[in-house]
Design a protein around this motif. Structure first.
Motif, short mmCIF file in Angstrom:
data_model
loop_
_atom_site.label_atom_id
_atom_site.label_comp_id
_atom_site.label_asym_id
_atom_site.label_seq_id
_atom_site.Cartn_x
_atom_site.Cartn_y
_atom_site.Cartn_z
N ILE A 34 1.01 -1.70 0.02
CA ILE A 34 -0.21 -0.11 -0.26
C ILE A 34 1.24 0.89 0.69
O ILE A 34 0.48 2.31 -0.63
CB ILE A 34 -1.49 0.01 1.11
CG1 ILE A 34 -2.21 1.13 0.98
CG2 ILE A 34 -0.62 -0.49 2.85
CD1 ILE A 34 -2.59 1.17 2.22
N GLY A 35 2.37 0.94 0.54
CA GLY A 35 2.75 2.24 1.34
C GLY A 35 3.24 3.26 -0.65
O GLY A 35 3.41 4.07 -0.76
N ALA A 36 3.75 2.16 -1.04
CA ALA A 36 4.16 2.95 -2.42
C ALA A 36 2.87 3.77 -3.17
O ALA A 36 3.16 4.19 -3.98
CB ALA A 36 5.20 2.07 -3.32
N VAL A 37 1.97 2.80 -3.53
CA VAL A 37 1.08 3.34 -4.18
C VAL A 37 -0.54 4.00 -4.00
O VAL A 37 -1.32 4.58 -4.94
CB VAL A 37 0.97 1.92 -5.32
CG1 VAL A 37 1.60 1.44 -5.28
CG2 VAL A 37 -0.02 1.26 -4.20
N ILE A 38 0.35 4.64 -2.32
CA ILE A 38 -1.45 4.95 -1.67
C ILE A 38 -1.70 6.45 -2.94
O ILE A 38 -3.00 7.07 -2.84
CB ILE A 38 -1.20 4.88 -0.81
CG1 ILE A 38 -3.05 5.05 -0.19
CG2 ILE A 38 -0.65 5.58 -0.25
CD1 ILE A 38 -3.21 5.20 1.39
N PHE A 39 -0.63 7.64 -2.99
CA PHE A 39 -0.59 8.21 -3.89
C PHE A 39 -0.94 8.12 -4.86
O PHE A 39 -0.71 9.13 -5.20
CB PHE A 39 0.74 8.80 -3.03
CG PHE A 39 1.13 8.80 -1.88
CD1 PHE A 39 0.57 9.23 -1.17
CD2 PHE A 39 2.37 8.48 -1.94
CE1 PHE A 39 1.01 9.46 0.48
CE2 PHE A 39 2.59 8.48 -0.01
CZ PHE A 39 2.16 9.13 0.64
N LEU A 40 -0.69 7.15 -5.82
CA LEU A 40 -0.92 6.91 -7.61
C LEU A 40 -2.59 6.63 -8.25
O LEU A 40 -2.65 6.66 -8.98
CB LEU A 40 -0.06 6.12 -7.93
CG LEU A 40 1.87 6.38 -7.23
CD1 LEU A 40 2.55 5.45 -8.30
CD2 LEU A 40 2.31 7.77 -7.83
N ILE A 41 -3.23 5.82 -7.43
CA ILE A 41 -4.32 5.75 -7.31
C ILE A 41 -5.42 6.46 -7.44
O ILE A 41 -5.30 7.47 -6.54
CB ILE A 41 -4.34 4.27 -6.39
CG1 ILE A 41 -4.99 4.71 -5.27
CG2 ILE A 41 -4.04 2.88 -6.72
CD1 ILE A 41 -5.24 3.43 -4.10
N TYR A 42 -6.34 6.78 -8.28
CA TYR A 42 -7.12 7.68 -8.97
C TYR A 42 -9.19 7.18 -7.87
O TYR A 42 -8.38 5.51 -8.28
CB TYR A 42 -7.15 8.31 -9.42
CG TYR A 42 -7.26 7.86 -10.47
CD1 TYR A 42 -8.66 7.82 -11.86
CD2 TYR A 42 -5.47 7.19 -10.97
CE1 TYR A 42 -8.08 7.17 -12.60
CE2 TYR A 42 -6.12 6.49 -12.43
CZ TYR A 42 -6.84 6.35 -13.11
OH TYR A 42 -7.24 5.33 -14.31
#
Length: 557
Positions: free
Chosen positions: A501-509
């Motif tokens: 979760i840590g790396a992609v939580i900012f990238l999903i929309y």
């Protein structure tokens, strides 16, 4: 006739030259694409984070760091306090569990080992969810059984849950080192009448020092980078990683978030330097296949009060882990009504279409990462190990960076690096997939390198002498020999993608979420039942894939 033969021969020579030229072109083209991918999707995002933290309105400035040290000294001390305490407790539990697995004759060791492996494929925040259900204000143990109304939120809850989350990996690392200790050394000590306690204190534990150091460093770095556990059970207690997360999600203050992540990266880099120093002459296999781990190789066995103490500590940890997973499962299908546990399908029915789509999206990402990431990583490991191209070792170091970085650092890096043309990827599914692939790249390349180092170089030389081209050597010799590494890498990539979760939580929309993010959102919003349902689905699917591919691995062996 001679003229015709000569013309035919000339055609064959010309065709052979064209074929070898194309072979050389494709060989160098693949190498170029691989290197470009490493520079573009690992190095550039890392540079982007550092650049964002140092440049304000286009000018070099250290104001962000000054304000962080002046205004957020409490965050720094909180982060190091939690990380230090978590590391100490984790090493204590993992060392005792590893000693139990390595030096007792109990038949239940394999069961314990399987429990440890199960925790390796679980999503984040499982411990936090179980903690809330067991020890929260309305927890089963604290409220229902003991009738207490305690505030169990705060730094102590964060430390306990991080400890139970990290102990399994630390145990497997230390167990791997203990299995490499020469039994003759222990036998010699016994012949000299050394007692059990002194054998442990003066021989076994000092020889296990490399594994203990690696486990401690990994635990410390993972604890520093954990933002979810403090958010869920930290209450008013805050740390650097949480502040970095909030600065992106809540305030969209990317420069400050970048500076916070650089601060998190510094101790991670220092830890990696220490790790490299201790590991350069020590071989530790973190990603062992279950069949290669023989828990009955050591003739030396624990006895007396030492065994009793170690057994008690080990089972204390294992019972809590079992209780944790039972709690997650029961939370998905039960609810408390008038002090009674009642079966219900409410939480499963509450699992809506959006969350189901997120789960299948996670499965799709996991399969793509498993296949594409493994192929890219194994090809890269071949060039790193076999090519004599200048600067290839630098590429190897860059490839290792994602293993060192906190997840939030790597995620913010992608957000900053690919937010403008010509590489405008933010807001697409491609950026999430690329992040997953390159985040797991170090594990794949190391798996490939480990097997390549065992391949006899004469095989490749013999193929060259028989006229094999570079691409045919890769296709027909190297890749088939790397099949075990591919299977291991696929399983690792699949499991990590399903549980990250840590790396992609900012990238999903919106509309393109994944299962772990949906689980996190439900837990954060207090909908623990639906969160438990998602956790069970992630664990079950990851376990099935692990079992299926383990069959392939075991069959090959």
């Amino acid at each position: 006739m001679k003229t015709l033969l000569s013309k035919t021969k000339v055609k064959e020579i010309f065709k052979d030259k064209v074929s070898r030229s194309l072979d050389t072109f494709f060989y160098h083209f693949i190498f170029f694409i691989l290197i470009l991918g490493v520079l573009l999707f690992i190095l550039w995002p890392s540079i982007a984070v550092v650049k964002e933290s140092l440049y304000i309105d286009g000018n070099l400035s250290f104001e962000l760091y000054k304000s962080l040290f002046q205004d957020n000294a409490k965050l720094l001390s909180n982060s190091f306090l939690v990380a230090s305490l978590t590391t100490i407790l984790t090493i204590f539990l993992s060392l005792n569990t590893a000693l139990y697995l390595s030096y007792t004759g109990d038949k239940v060791k394999k069961f314990i080992f399987i429990i440890l492996l199960l925790t390796m494929i679980s999503p984040p925040f499982v411990s936090s969810l179980a903690y809330i259900k067991l020890f929260g204000r309305r927890g089963f143990i604290t409220h229902s059984l003991l009738g207490l109304n305690l505030n169990t939120y705060g730094w102590h809850g964060v430390v306990l849950m991080q400890t139970f989350s990290h102990t399994s990996l630390a145990t497997l690392i230390i167990t791997g080192v203990l299995q490499g200790i020469d039994n003759n050394i222990i036998n010699a000590a016994q012949d000299l009448k050394a007692d059990l306690w002194h054998i442990l204190k003066d021989i076994i534990i000092p020889l296990a020092k490399p594994g203990i150091i690696v486990a401690a460093l990994l635990t410390f770095v993972k604890s520093l980078a954990d933002f979810g556990t403090p958010i869920i059970i930290g209450g008013s207690f805050n740390v650097l990683a949480t502040e970095a997360y909030l600065n992106v999600i809540a305030y969209f203050n990317l420069p400050r978030a970048a500076a916070l992540n650089v601060l998190l990266l510094i101790p991670a880099l220092l830890a990696f330097i220490v790790y490299w120093y201790y590991m350069k002459n020590t071989k530790i296999e973190i990603g062992r296949n279950i069949k290669t781990v023989n828990l009955d190789t050591n003739k030396f066995k624990l006895t007396g009060w030492v065994k009793k103490v170690i057994t008690f500590i080990t089972w204390f940890f294992i019972i809590f882990i079992i209780l944790q997973y039972l709690t997650i499962f029961l939370s998905a299908i039960t609810k408390y009504t008038n002090g009674n546990l009642v079966f219900t399908l409410k939480h499963i029915k509450g699992f809506n279409l959006r969350e189901l789509e997120s789960f299948f999206r996670s499965l799709r990402y996991a399969f793509i990462t498993g296949i594409v990431g493994s192929i890219i990583g194994l090809l890269l490991s071949y060039f790193i190990e076999k090519s004599k191209i200048k600067g290839i070792k630098i590429i190897d170091m860059i490839t290792t960076l994602p293993y060192i970085m906190p997840g939030t650092f790597f995620g913010i890096g992608y957000l900053l690096a690919f937010n403008n043309k010509p590489l405008l990827l933010v807001g697409t599914t491609l950026i999430v997939q690329l992040n997953f692939i390159y985040r797991q790249m170090p594990l794949v390349t190391k798996s490939g390198s480990a097997i390549l180092s065992k391949i006899n170089p004469n095989i490749e030389e013999a193929a060259k002498d028989l006229g094999a081209t570079k691409m045919s050597i890769i296709k027909d010799i190297i890749m088939p020999l790397l099949k075990p590494a591919f299977l291991i890498s696929f399983v690792n990539n699949f499991a990590v993608t399903m549980t990250s979760i840590g790396a992609v939580i900012f990238l999903i929309y919106p509309g393109e979420s994944i299962a772990t993010v949906e689980m996190f959102n439900n837990i954060e919003n207090g909908d623990y039942g639906v969160g438990a349902v998602i956790a069970c689905m992630i664990i079950f699917s990851t376990l099935v894939i692990n079992l299926i591919f383990s069959k392939f691995l075991l069959k090959d062996e």
